[in-house]
Design a protein around this motif. Structure first.
Motif, PDB file in Angstrom:
ATOM      1  N   THR A 150       4.675   8.060   1.978  1.00 24.08           N
ATOM      2  CA  THR A 150       3.763   7.396   1.030  1.00 24.08           C
ATOM      3  C   THR A 150       4.089   6.142   0.020  1.00 24.08           C
ATOM      4  N   ARG A 151       5.729   6.610  -0.274  1.00 22.56           N
ATOM      5  CA  ARG A 151       6.972   5.547  -0.703  1.00 22.56           C
ATOM      6  C   ARG A 151       6.572   4.208   0.044  1.00 22.56           C
ATOM      7  N   LEU A 152       6.672   4.143   1.702  1.00 26.11           N
ATOM      8  CA  LEU A 152       6.532   2.790   2.161  1.00 26.11           C
ATOM      9  C   LEU A 152       5.979   2.207   2.126  1.00 26.11           C
ATOM     10  N   VAL A 153       4.328   2.877   1.995  1.00 27.09           N
ATOM     11  CA  VAL A 153       2.955   2.592   2.029  1.00 27.09           C
ATOM     12  C   VAL A 153       3.040   2.056   0.852  1.00 27.09           C
ATOM     13  N   GLU A 199      -0.673  -1.952  -0.136  1.00 28.67           N
ATOM     14  CA  GLU A 199      -1.701  -1.341   0.354  1.00 28.67           C
ATOM     15  C   GLU A 199      -2.857  -0.350   0.162  1.00 28.67           C
ATOM     16  N   THR A 200      -3.588  -0.517   0.330  1.00 31.23           N
ATOM     17  CA  THR A 200      -4.254   1.339   0.319  1.00 31.23           C
ATOM     18  C   THR A 200      -4.699   1.822   0.680  1.00 31.23           C
ATOM     19  N   ASN A 224      -2.360  12.913   6.387  1.00 31.19           N
ATOM     20  CA  ASN A 224      -3.656  12.254   5.285  1.00 31.19           C
ATOM     21  C   ASN A 224      -3.734  12.540   4.245  1.00 31.19           C
ATOM     22  N   ASN A 225      -4.176  13.899   3.832  1.00 32.95           N
ATOM     23  CA  ASN A 225      -4.425  14.753   2.778  1.00 32.95           C
ATOM     24  C   ASN A 225      -3.104  13.993   1.804  1.00 32.95           C
ATOM     25  N   ILE A 278      -4.523   6.660  -1.027  1.00 36.31           N
ATOM     26  CA  ILE A 278      -4.020   6.132   0.033  1.00 36.31           C
ATOM     27  C   ILE A 278      -5.092   6.365   0.984  1.00 36.31           C
ATOM     28  N   THR A 279      -6.241   5.641   1.935  1.00 39.31           N
ATOM     29  CA  THR A 279      -6.958   6.005   2.164  1.00 39.31           C
ATOM     30  C   THR A 279      -6.220   5.659   4.236  1.00 39.31           C
TER      31      THR A 279
END
Ligand code: SF4
Lengths: 211, 475
Positions: B100-103, B108-109, B125-126, B133-134
């Motif tokens: 999550t931190r890297l994304v 980006e979302t 994914n959850n 983020i999708t």
């Protein structure tokens, strides 16, 4: 992060107390398995496997390669093709198709790659038994994206690039380079486990086997 | 929020419901028999060499596991030398936080995903959805599962429980909500369905700048990651985005590049029954000007070190996720994957899930009983994991432990799967005779269980022959 790293490594070590301290870490590579499986003459086997995957294949003499490239592009109706900028210009001496050269320094835009009619490349190695062509990003093969986005890939394979078995292929390749192993056009087995050709990668793979 | 396995009842109960679902049984039977035949042909083609490749594969993986600390450090150094970043995650929560931190750092979302068991296991994914983020699944079967808000039921083909007509319905009903809608007049021809997926995802691939993958192998000496796939969605995710994040279980390591000589033969033949899968990508860190310029490897423990600590159970970490044991398992064929209550179904799930999760619930304790011990899984396993041996070992653990479940209740579930207690007993006797690996008398509580079913007359035919005949008699 280093705390998680140390935690995981400590847990691994604690889990392995049964392993004698003097057990060698390096395992000698003895390769008790076969290099290949004697399935026939390499080019014949490669051609058979590629056809099995529904790729288009033509065996061509070296002195007719330019004509064959031109004929393949014409059959396909490809008037604009992406090419890696290190590809042999002689291959295109008989075609009127427009070439869009691509390189790491001057890459084509994705949109442009999506709009060309196909891509023409060489390869690094081909493996007969499994019908596999390997690209290693060399100057005549280019960036990975160029053989992925266009819907038609024309690949030129020289006879001296063909090995019989997978182990021989692995030994010829340099893992430091980004490799793409291609065995037929893109396919899926996700619907009732039957192979259907043509999903996201090029839906048509054509191979010119140069002897 | 996508579906999770939480709340699925323990195996006997879940299995009984599945066995009564005739459409599910039809889909599964058709698919698993197709793949078994294909696999048989390409394995037989290699003659004696198959056994040599199989034992070499087992030896490489066993050796790696015995020196896993060394190879993990070597892999880390190789990947960093090649321009990648390495992160360590002790559990699912930590892995999800890291990703999550890297994304988030990319701004980006939306992310595209290549099918990966590790990210399913940690329910990435959850976690991403909670952070806004999708994650878009791009493998056809994963896409079907995601669109249908369903659960995966097979390692290789997560939508194996669905037939073409059901897939068509899902596409028509759901594609528009996620992006490009399904074409009007979509038929259930697999070609048409594949084309619909191509069109649905095309723009997404060209636009999305961050991708998440797993890996089939991570090579310690060269720092190379390897992904085998069929459709080209893997290549799209591994090549077009600017940032690539790969979540890889610590057991995926092989020591040297040369080790791929073995696994690039055994995995495709054992998994999709092909001589080679259409596409295999390998990458080592970052290649300037070609592919993602930012590469992160997240090394995941999440219970693997607990499996490693059990000298009998450890062999489960050799698994290369080919799914041959699922496809050949008479129990899986009847129950499907959902009954196993985890992303790892079938025989490998029955030994891996309870070990990874630490036998912490009724679901986990019932899993070692989700088998007739027939041994077919061991016979097909390309890394020779003796699944029956581990099952028996885990049953002893259940029997010796505080016990959430009575053994009788578990056995009732097995009867429900295999039709009758008589069938089950015959299966077990035949299994014991066919391979001496399942001892006839077992110590402790598990011994009491086998003793009552230990009969002197041993069928001359192998279990497989017996099973085939038995099946024909039923249909
Ligand atoms: S346990 Fe063996 S047969 Fe089953 S998925 Fe893993 S490698 Fe394949």
């Amino acid at each position: 992060m280093s705390t998680s790293r140390e935690r995981v490594l400590a847990r691994v070590r604690a889990a392995l107390t049964d392993v004698p301290a003097d057990e060698p870490v390096v395992r000698p590579v003895e390769r008790p398995y076969a290099d290949s499986h004697g399935m026939g003459a390499a080019l014949e086997v490669l051609e058979d496997r590629l056809r099995d995957y529904k790729a288009l294949v033509r065996r061509v003499p070296a002195d007719r390669l330019a004509e064959e490239v031109a004929a393949a592009l014409e059959r396909r109706g490809a008037s604009t093709v992406a090419v890696p900028d290190g590809i042999d210009a002689d291959w295109f001496s008989r075609t009127e198709a427009v070439r869009r050269p691509d390189s790491r320094d001057r890459p084509l835009e994705l949109r442009e790659l999506d709009s060309v009619d196909g891509v023409v490349t060489a390869c690094a190695v081909a493996i007969a038994e499994t019908g596999t062509i390997v690209l290693d990003g060399g100057p005549d093969q280019g960036r990975r994206a160029i053989t992925l986005v266009p819907d038609y890939h024309l690949c030129v394979v020289r006879a001296d690039q063909v090995v019989d078995g997978v182990p021989q292929g692995v030994r010829r390749l340099d893992p430091a380079r980004p490799l793409t192993w291609i065995s037929g056009p893109s396919a899926t087995s996700d619907i009732e486990l039957n192979r259907v050709e043509g999903v996201h990668g090029p839906r048509t793979l054509e191979v010119l086997l140069v002897e | 929020m996508s579906a999770t396995f939480l709340g699925i009842p323990p195996f006997p109960e879940a299995a009984r419901a599945a066995v009564n679902d005739s459409r599910l049984r039809h889909n599964l039977r058709k698919a698993t028999h197709t793949i078994r035949d294909k696999r048989g042909a390409v394995v037989t083609e290699l003659e004696d060499d198959w056994e040599r490749l199989r034992s070499e594969g087992a030896a490489i993986k066993s050796h790696t596991l015995r020196h896993l600390d060394h190879y993990l450090e070597q892999l880390e150094a190789s990947v960093e030398r090649a321009g990648g970043h390495v992160h360590w995650a002790a559990d699912a929560e930590e892995a999800n936080e890291i990703v999550t931190r890297l994304v988030r750092a990319t701004g980006e979302t939306d992310v595209v995903k290549v099918k990966s068991m590790a990210t399913q296991e940690i329910e990435l994914n959850n976690a991403l959805a909670e952070a806004g983020i999708t994650a878009y699944e791009t493998d056809l079967a994963e896409l079907i599962v995601q669109l249908g808000d369903d659960l995966p039921s097979h390692i290789l083909v997560p939508a194996i429980h669905l037939g073409r007509a059901q897939i068509r319905e899902t596409f028509l009903a759901q594609m528009a909500e996620w992006g490009v809608p399904a074409p009007e007049g979509l038929t259930d021809d697999p070609r048409a369905l594949a084309e619909a997926a191509r069109v649905h995802l095309r723009e997404r691939f060209l636009r999305t700048r961050t991708a998440i993958s797993g890996a089939n192998f991570a090579v310690a000496d060269s720092g190379t990651l390897v992904v085998l796939e069929s459709e080209g969605n893997g290549r799209m995710c591994l090549t077009l985005p600017e940032t690539l994040i790969s979540v890889v279980g610590i057991e995926k390591i092989v020591p040297t590049w040369a080790d791929l000589e073995v696994f690039l033969q055994t995995l495709p033949r054992s998994s999709t029954g092909e001589r080679m899968n259409p596409y295999t990508s390998t990458w080592t860190g970052v290649t300037p000007g070609d592919g993602p310029q930012e590469f992160h490897l997240v090394l995941l423990d999440n219970g693997r070190t607990d499996v490693l600590a059990d000298t009998v159970g450890r062999q489960a970490l050799r698994c290369i996720r080919c799914s041959a044991c699922l496809n050949t398992c008479p129990v899986y064929e009847r129950t499907g994957g959902h009954a196993y209550g985890s992303v790892y179904p079938g025989p490998i799930g029955a030994i891996l899930t309870p070990q990874l999760r630490g036998m912490s619930s009724e679901v986990d304790e019932a899993l070692p009983y989700a088998s007739s011990l027939c041994g077919a899984c061991y016979e097909v396993c390309p890394v020779a994991i003796d699944i029956p041996e581990v099952l028996v070992h885990l049953r002893e653990e259940v029997a010796a432990g505080s016990g959430h479940l009575g053994e009788k209740a578990v056995m009732k579930g097995a009867e429900a799967v295999l039709g009758s207690s008589h069938a089950l007993e015959a299966a077990q006797r035949a299994a014991g005779a066919a391979r001496n690996l399942v001892p006839r008398h077992l110590p402790g509580m598990a011994g009491a269980w086998t003793d009552t079913r230990d009969l002197p007359d041993v069928p001359a035919e192998s279990f497989r022959q017996w099973w085939n005949k038995h099946e024909k008699g039923q249909s």
